[in-house]
Design an enzyme around this catalytic site. Sequence first.
Site, PDB file in Angstrom:
ATOM      1  NE  ARG A   1      14.625   1.090 -19.464  1.00 39.93           N
ATOM      2  CZ  ARG A   1      13.936   2.211 -19.648  1.00 39.93           C
ATOM      3  NH1 ARG A   1      13.394   2.832 -18.630  1.00 39.93           N
ATOM      4  NH2 ARG A   1      13.824   2.704 -20.852  1.00 39.93           N
TER       5      ARG A   1
ATOM      6  NE  ARG B   1       8.851   3.496 -21.448  1.00 35.85           N
ATOM      7  CZ  ARG B   1       9.878   3.413 -22.309  1.00 35.85           C
ATOM      8  NH1 ARG B   1       9.928   4.218 -23.347  1.00 35.85           N
ATOM      9  NH2 ARG B   1      10.839   2.552 -22.118  1.00 35.85           N
TER      10      ARG B   1
ATOM     11  CE  LYS C   1      17.395   3.660 -27.992  1.00 32.90           C
ATOM     12  NZ  LYS C   1      17.589   4.165 -26.620  1.00 32.90           N
TER      13      LYS C   1
ATOM     14  NE  ARG D   1      16.944  -2.214 -25.365  1.00 31.78           N
ATOM     15  CZ  ARG D   1      16.080  -1.270 -25.736  1.00 31.78           C
ATOM     16  NH1 ARG D   1      15.367  -1.407 -26.827  1.00 31.78           N
ATOM     17  NH2 ARG D   1      15.939  -0.168 -25.010  1.00 31.78           N
TER      18      ARG D   1
ATOM     19  NE  ARG E   1      11.273   7.715 -21.823  1.00 27.25           N
ATOM     20  CZ  ARG E   1      12.133   6.906 -22.427  1.00 27.25           C
ATOM     21  NH1 ARG E   1      12.475   7.110 -23.688  1.00 27.25           N
ATOM     22  NH2 ARG E   1      12.658   5.903 -21.772  1.00 27.25           N
TER      23      ARG E   1
HETATM   24  P1  ADP Z   1      15.199   6.850 -26.130  1.00 28.68           P
HETATM   25  O1  ADP Z   1      14.241   6.493 -27.249  1.00 28.68           O
HETATM   26  O2  ADP Z   1      16.619   6.805 -26.567  1.00 28.68           O
HETATM   27  O3  ADP Z   1      14.966   6.063 -24.896  1.00 28.68           O
HETATM   28  P2  ADP Z   1      13.726   9.408 -26.021  1.00 28.68           P
HETATM   29  O4  ADP Z   1      13.776   9.883 -27.426  1.00 28.68           O
HETATM   30  O5  ADP Z   1      12.442   8.860 -25.518  1.00 28.68           O
HETATM   31  O6  ADP Z   1      14.941   8.369 -25.762  1.00 28.68           O
HETATM   32  O7  ADP Z   1      14.204  10.615 -25.078  1.00 28.68           O
HETATM   33  C1  ADP Z   1      14.282  10.445 -23.671  1.00 28.68           C
HETATM   34  C2  ADP Z   1      13.800  11.729 -22.970  1.00 28.68           C
HETATM   35  O8  ADP Z   1      14.761  12.774 -23.189  1.00 28.68           O
HETATM   36  C3  ADP Z   1      12.473  12.258 -23.476  1.00 28.68           C
HETATM   37  O9  ADP Z   1      11.775  12.810 -22.380  1.00 28.68           O
HETATM   38  C4  ADP Z   1      12.871  13.341 -24.479  1.00 28.68           C
HETATM   39  O10 ADP Z   1      11.887  14.360 -24.573  1.00 28.68           O
HETATM   40  C5  ADP Z   1      14.174  13.874 -23.884  1.00 28.68           C
HETATM   41  N1  ADP Z   1      15.161  14.285 -24.912  1.00 28.68           N
HETATM   42  C6  ADP Z   1      15.453  13.637 -26.062  1.00 28.68           C
HETATM   43  N2  ADP Z   1      16.402  14.302 -26.763  1.00 28.68           N
HETATM   44  C7  ADP Z   1      16.730  15.395 -26.026  1.00 28.68           C
HETATM   45  C8  ADP Z   1      17.661  16.488 -26.210  1.00 28.68           C
HETATM   46  N3  ADP Z   1      18.465  16.574 -27.286  1.00 28.68           N
HETATM   47  N4  ADP Z   1      17.727  17.419 -25.226  1.00 28.68           N
HETATM   48  C9  ADP Z   1      16.940  17.327 -24.129  1.00 28.68           C
HETATM   49  N5  ADP Z   1      16.049  16.341 -23.886  1.00 28.68           N
HETATM   50  C10 ADP Z   1      15.945  15.377 -24.825  1.00 28.68           C
HETATM   51  P1  ADP Z   2      14.274   2.963 -24.202  1.00 32.40           P
HETATM   52  O1  ADP Z   2      14.451   3.594 -25.536  1.00 32.40           O
HETATM   53  O2  ADP Z   2      13.881   3.907 -23.134  1.00 32.40           O
HETATM   54  O3  ADP Z   2      15.384   2.082 -23.797  1.00 32.40           O
HETATM   55  P2  ADP Z   2      12.411   1.087 -25.453  1.00 32.40           P
HETATM   56  O4  ADP Z   2      11.076   1.650 -25.657  1.00 32.40           O
HETATM   57  O5  ADP Z   2      13.304   0.938 -26.627  1.00 32.40           O
HETATM   58  O6  ADP Z   2      13.054   1.958 -24.298  1.00 32.40           O
HETATM   59  O7  ADP Z   2      12.313  -0.351 -24.755  1.00 32.40           O
HETATM   60  C1  ADP Z   2      11.604  -0.517 -23.549  1.00 32.40           C
HETATM   61  C2  ADP Z   2      11.832  -1.913 -23.028  1.00 32.40           C
HETATM   62  O8  ADP Z   2      11.308  -2.881 -23.954  1.00 32.40           O
HETATM   63  C3  ADP Z   2      13.289  -2.310 -22.815  1.00 32.40           C
HETATM   64  O9  ADP Z   2      13.824  -1.858 -21.582  1.00 32.40           O
HETATM   65  C4  ADP Z   2      13.167  -3.842 -22.872  1.00 32.40           C
HETATM   66  O10 ADP Z   2      12.621  -4.350 -21.664  1.00 32.40           O
HETATM   67  C5  ADP Z   2      12.121  -4.044 -23.967  1.00 32.40           C
HETATM   68  N1  ADP Z   2      12.776  -4.152 -25.294  1.00 32.40           N
HETATM   69  C6  ADP Z   2      12.694  -3.267 -26.300  1.00 32.40           C
HETATM   70  N2  ADP Z   2      13.440  -3.666 -27.349  1.00 32.40           N
HETATM   71  C7  ADP Z   2      14.014  -4.833 -26.982  1.00 32.40           C
HETATM   72  C8  ADP Z   2      14.932  -5.728 -27.602  1.00 32.40           C
HETATM   73  N3  ADP Z   2      15.427  -5.485 -28.841  1.00 32.40           N
HETATM   74  N4  ADP Z   2      15.313  -6.840 -26.919  1.00 32.40           N
HETATM   75  C9  ADP Z   2      14.837  -7.105 -25.684  1.00 32.40           C
HETATM   76  N5  ADP Z   2      13.994  -6.289 -25.033  1.00 32.40           N
HETATM   77  C10 ADP Z   2      13.581  -5.161 -25.660  1.00 32.40           C
END
Ligand code: ADP
Ligand code: ADP
Length: 216
Positions: A171, A160, A13, A88, A127
Site C-alpha cells: 500500500r 484489518r 486521515k 487516490r 491499528r
Molecule cells: P488513515 O485513515 O490515514 O489510514 P487512521 O486514522 O486509521 O489512518 O490512523 C491509523 C492508526 O494510527 C490508528 O490506529 C490510529 O489510532 C493511529 N493514529 C492516528 N493518529 C495518530 C496520532 N496523531 N498519534 C498516534 N497514533 C495515531
Molecule cells: P487507509 O486509510 O488505511 O489507506 P482506506 O480505508 O482509505 O485505508 O482504504 C482501504 C483500501 O480500500 C485501500 O487500500 C484500497 O484497496 C481501497 N480503496 C479505498 N479508497 C480507494 C480509492 N479511492 N481508489 C481505489 N481503491 C480505494
Amino acid sequence: MKLLMMGPPGAGKGTQAKKIVEDYHLANISTGDMFRESYRKKESLGLLAMEFIRDGHLVSDEITIEIVRRRLFVNHVEKNFLLDGFPRTITQAEALDEMLEVEQTKLDAVIQIVVSDAVILNRMVGRRSCSICGATYHVDYKPPQKEGVCDACGGVLYQREDDKHESVRNRLDIYKEKTKPLIDYYDAQGILYEVNGEKSFDAVYRDIQTLLETHL
Ligand code: ADP
Ligand code: ADP
Ligand code: ZN
C-alpha cells in the site's frame, strides 16, 4: 465547505476526519469505509472490491468513481462534505473535478497529513478497527478501555486483513506511485494545505482547525 483529506495509509486521515465532520457538520465520505461496509453486507461490489483491498491494491477507478458519484450526486447533491481516501489517482481527481464543475462548484481545501514511513508502519500494524461501528484504535497510542472491545459501541475489535505486514508495504508503494502525484495536482490549484501528522491526536486536530479558520 468541501474538503478532502490526503496522506499515506495510516497517516491519521480517518481519525481526524471523524472529528472534523462532527464539528463542522459535513458528510463523511470514506471510500474505504464504503467498500468495507459493502463487503460486510455481502454485496457483489464489496466482495469484488475486497479481492483488491486484501492485498493492498487499489480498486479500479471505474468502480470507485461510480460509488462516489452515487454518494455525492445521485439522490441529492451534498453541499458540505469531507472526502477521506478519495481520490487516490489522477484519473479519480479529474473525474471529481468534472463532477463538481457540472454542479458549478469546487473543492475548498485539501488537507495533506504528512508523516514519515517509519511512523506509518507503526500506526498501521497497531491499528484495530471496530467490526460494528468502524471506530479505530491503536494498541499503543489509543488503546480501548477494555482490550478487544469498542468503547463506543461494545463491538469486537479486529485487525484489518490489509493492515497485516505484507500488504502494508504494498500500500505504501502504491501510495507513492499513484496517489502522491495528487499533491502537485492540488498544489497547482492553490488549495493544498499541509499538516504535520506526527504530533499527538489533539495537536494535529488543532492545526487542522487553525488552517480551516485562517483560510476558509
Ligand atoms: P488513515 O485513515 O490515514 O489510514 P487512521 O486514522 O486509521 O489512518 O490512523 C491509523 C492508526 O494510527 C490508528 O490506529 C490510529 O489510532 C493511529 N493514529 C492516528 N493518529 C495518530 C496520532 N496523531 N498519534 C498516534 N497514533 C495515531
Ligand atoms: P487507509 O486509510 O488505511 O489507506 P482506506 O480505508 O482509505 O485505508 O482504504 C482501504 C483500501 O480500500 C485501500 O487500500 C484500497 O484497496 C481501497 N480503496 C479505498 N479508497 C480507494 C480509492 N479511492 N481508489 C481505489 N481503491 C480505494
Ligand atoms: Zn464500535
